[in-house]
Design a protein around this motif. Structure first.
Motif, short mmCIF file in Angstrom:
data_model
loop_
_atom_site.label_atom_id
_atom_site.label_comp_id
_atom_site.label_asym_id
_atom_site.label_seq_id
_atom_site.Cartn_x
_atom_site.Cartn_y
_atom_site.Cartn_z
N PRO A 32 64.18 21.20 -100.70
CA PRO A 32 63.26 20.79 -101.76
C PRO A 32 63.61 21.47 -103.08
O PRO A 32 64.02 22.63 -103.10
N THR A 34 62.18 23.11 -106.03
CA THR A 34 60.90 23.71 -106.42
C THR A 34 61.01 24.54 -107.68
O THR A 34 60.05 25.20 -108.07
N GLY A 40 64.77 16.50 -110.48
CA GLY A 40 64.21 16.26 -109.15
C GLY A 40 63.14 17.26 -108.76
O GLY A 40 62.79 17.37 -107.60
N GLY A 42 60.02 19.04 -107.55
CA GLY A 42 58.92 18.59 -106.72
C GLY A 42 59.29 17.48 -105.77
O GLY A 42 58.42 16.80 -105.24
N LYS A 43 60.59 17.28 -105.55
CA LYS A 43 61.05 16.21 -104.66
C LYS A 43 62.00 16.77 -103.61
O LYS A 43 62.49 17.88 -103.72
N ARG A 60 65.01 10.16 -102.65
CA ARG A 60 64.16 11.32 -102.92
C ARG A 60 62.70 10.88 -102.89
O ARG A 60 62.37 9.81 -103.37
N ILE A 61 61.84 11.73 -102.31
CA ILE A 61 60.41 11.46 -102.34
C ILE A 61 59.67 12.72 -102.79
O ILE A 61 60.21 13.83 -102.73
N GLU A 62 58.45 12.53 -103.23
CA GLU A 62 57.61 13.64 -103.67
C GLU A 62 57.24 14.54 -102.50
O GLU A 62 56.93 14.05 -101.41
N LEU A 63 57.27 15.85 -102.71
CA LEU A 63 56.86 16.80 -101.68
C LEU A 63 55.40 16.59 -101.27
O LEU A 63 55.03 16.85 -100.13
N SER A 64 54.59 16.09 -102.19
CA SER A 64 53.17 15.90 -101.90
C SER A 64 52.94 14.81 -100.85
O SER A 64 51.84 14.70 -100.31
N GLN A 65 53.95 14.00 -100.52
CA GLN A 65 53.83 12.96 -99.51
C GLN A 65 54.05 13.48 -98.09
O GLN A 65 53.78 12.77 -97.13
#
Length: 87
Positions: A32, A34, A40, A42-43, A60-65
């Protein structure tokens, strides 16, 4: 609830499987990002894992998912995102 996202973890989709035949699974393949200010932020890099174990569709996807469990802090079932399946 925060958990550590690491390469190699497998997550399953929490949404309705329509229009797919089987639930969608993804695998984390990158670390990730960070550090604020970096591309990128947060992804995390993931791939879709097919029923036969083949890895396709890198993105890539959001860490919040990404969630540790399929329930919220109040005990309600999540309807979106991905829940940790294999650490």
């Amino acid at each position: 609830m925060t958990h550590a996202v690491q390469p190699g973890q497998i997550y399953r989709s929490l949404g309705d499987p329509y229009p797919y035949r089987e639930p969608r699974r993804i695998k984390v393949v990158g670390k990730p990002v960070t550090t604020p200010g970096l591309y990128g932020f947060g992804k995390v890099q993931v791939v879709t894992v097919t029923g036969t174990g083949r890895e396709i569709r890198q993105r890539r996807i959001e860490l919040s998912q990404l969630h540790a469990t399929d329930t919220t802090e109040t005990g309600a079932k999540r309807r979106t995102g991905y829940a940790l399946e294999t650490a």
